[in-house]
Motif scaffolding. Structure first.
Motif, PDB file in Angstrom:
ATOM      1  N   GLN A   1       0.853  -1.183   0.000  1.00  0.00           N
ATOM      2  CA  GLN A   1       0.000   0.000   0.000  1.00  0.00           C
ATOM      3  C   GLN A   1       0.893   1.239   0.000  1.00  0.00           C
ATOM      4  O   GLN A   1       1.868   1.309   0.749  1.00  0.00           O
TER       5      GLN A   1
ATOM      6  N   VAL B   1       0.904   5.563   0.023  1.00  0.00           N
ATOM      7  CA  VAL B   1       0.132   6.776   0.291  1.00  0.00           C
ATOM      8  C   VAL B   1       1.041   7.987   0.108  1.00  0.00           C
ATOM      9  O   VAL B   1       2.025   8.151   0.837  1.00  0.00           O
TER      10      VAL B   1
ATOM     11  N   SER C   1       1.861  12.124  -0.012  1.00  0.00           N
ATOM     12  CA  SER C   1       1.500  13.356   0.689  1.00  0.00           C
ATOM     13  C   SER C   1       2.492  14.439   0.294  1.00  0.00           C
ATOM     14  O   SER C   1       3.532  14.146  -0.306  1.00  0.00           O
TER      15      SER C   1
ATOM     16  N   CYS D   1       6.053   9.402   0.046  1.00  0.00           N
ATOM     17  CA  CYS D   1       5.234   8.241  -0.273  1.00  0.00           C
ATOM     18  C   CYS D   1       5.527   7.190   0.800  1.00  0.00           C
ATOM     19  O   CYS D   1       6.615   6.600   0.819  1.00  0.00           O
TER      20      CYS D   1
ATOM     21  N   GLY E   1       0.061   4.433  -5.687  1.00  0.00           N
ATOM     22  CA  GLY E   1      -0.684   5.224  -4.731  1.00  0.00           C
ATOM     23  C   GLY E   1      -1.842   5.936  -5.397  1.00  0.00           C
ATOM     24  O   GLY E   1      -2.050   5.813  -6.608  1.00  0.00           O
ATOM     25  N   GLN E   2      -2.585   6.698  -4.610  1.00  0.00           N
ATOM     26  CA  GLN E   2      -3.758   7.406  -5.113  1.00  0.00           C
ATOM     27  C   GLN E   2      -3.408   8.753  -5.734  1.00  0.00           C
ATOM     28  O   GLN E   2      -4.244   9.357  -6.418  1.00  0.00           O
TER      29      GLN E   2
ATOM     30  N   THR F   1      -1.140  12.700  -5.427  1.00  0.00           N
ATOM     31  CA  THR F   1      -1.235  13.965  -4.719  1.00  0.00           C
ATOM     32  C   THR F   1      -1.097  15.098  -5.727  1.00  0.00           C
ATOM     33  O   THR F   1      -0.253  15.048  -6.620  1.00  0.00           O
TER      34      THR F   1
END
Length: 123
Positions: free
Chosen positions: A3, A5, A7, A22, A114-115, A117
């Protein structure tokens, strides 16, 4: 499974700096090469930078070379993208990705994403 993520995105004036992070979780982070990609509205996702499993080797697109720096901290299971001298054309959603095969400029060779940013650079 890994996973990721991201930012650190935001709005910055041209010439400014941002540092993206990340954070990873799941399987052993050090087994994966890591990459940063970006996608601007109406455009395809493009390669920005990549770093090898141990961090010894880095690769950059011509458009960011000399301005961006990719790094990783395997103890903190995090990869970073330091972005300096930002330009309006750097505006995009930035994604980090993990590859079991090794560093690559090809999105198809990355297994986890990741999603994203958002980075917006104003002129």
């Amino acid at each position: 499974q890994v996973q990721l993520v991201e930012s650190g995105g935001g709005l910055v004036q041209a010439g400014g700096s941002l540092r993206l992070s990340c954070a990873a979780s799941g399987r052993v982070f050090s087994e994966y090469a890591m990459g940063w990609f970006r996608q601007a509205p109406g455009k395809e996702r493009e390669f920005v930078a990549a770093i090898s499993r141990g961090g010894a080797f880095t690769y950059y697109s011509d458009s960011v070379k000399g301005r961006f720096t990719i790094s990783r901290d395997n103890a903190k299971i995090t990869v970073y993208l330091q972005m300096n001298s930002l330009k309006p054309e750097d505006t995009a959603v930035y994604y980090c990705a993990a590859s079991r095969e090794g560093t690559s400029r090809n999105t198809d060779e990355y297994d986890y994403w990741g999603q994203g940013t958002q980075v917006t650079v104003s002129s």
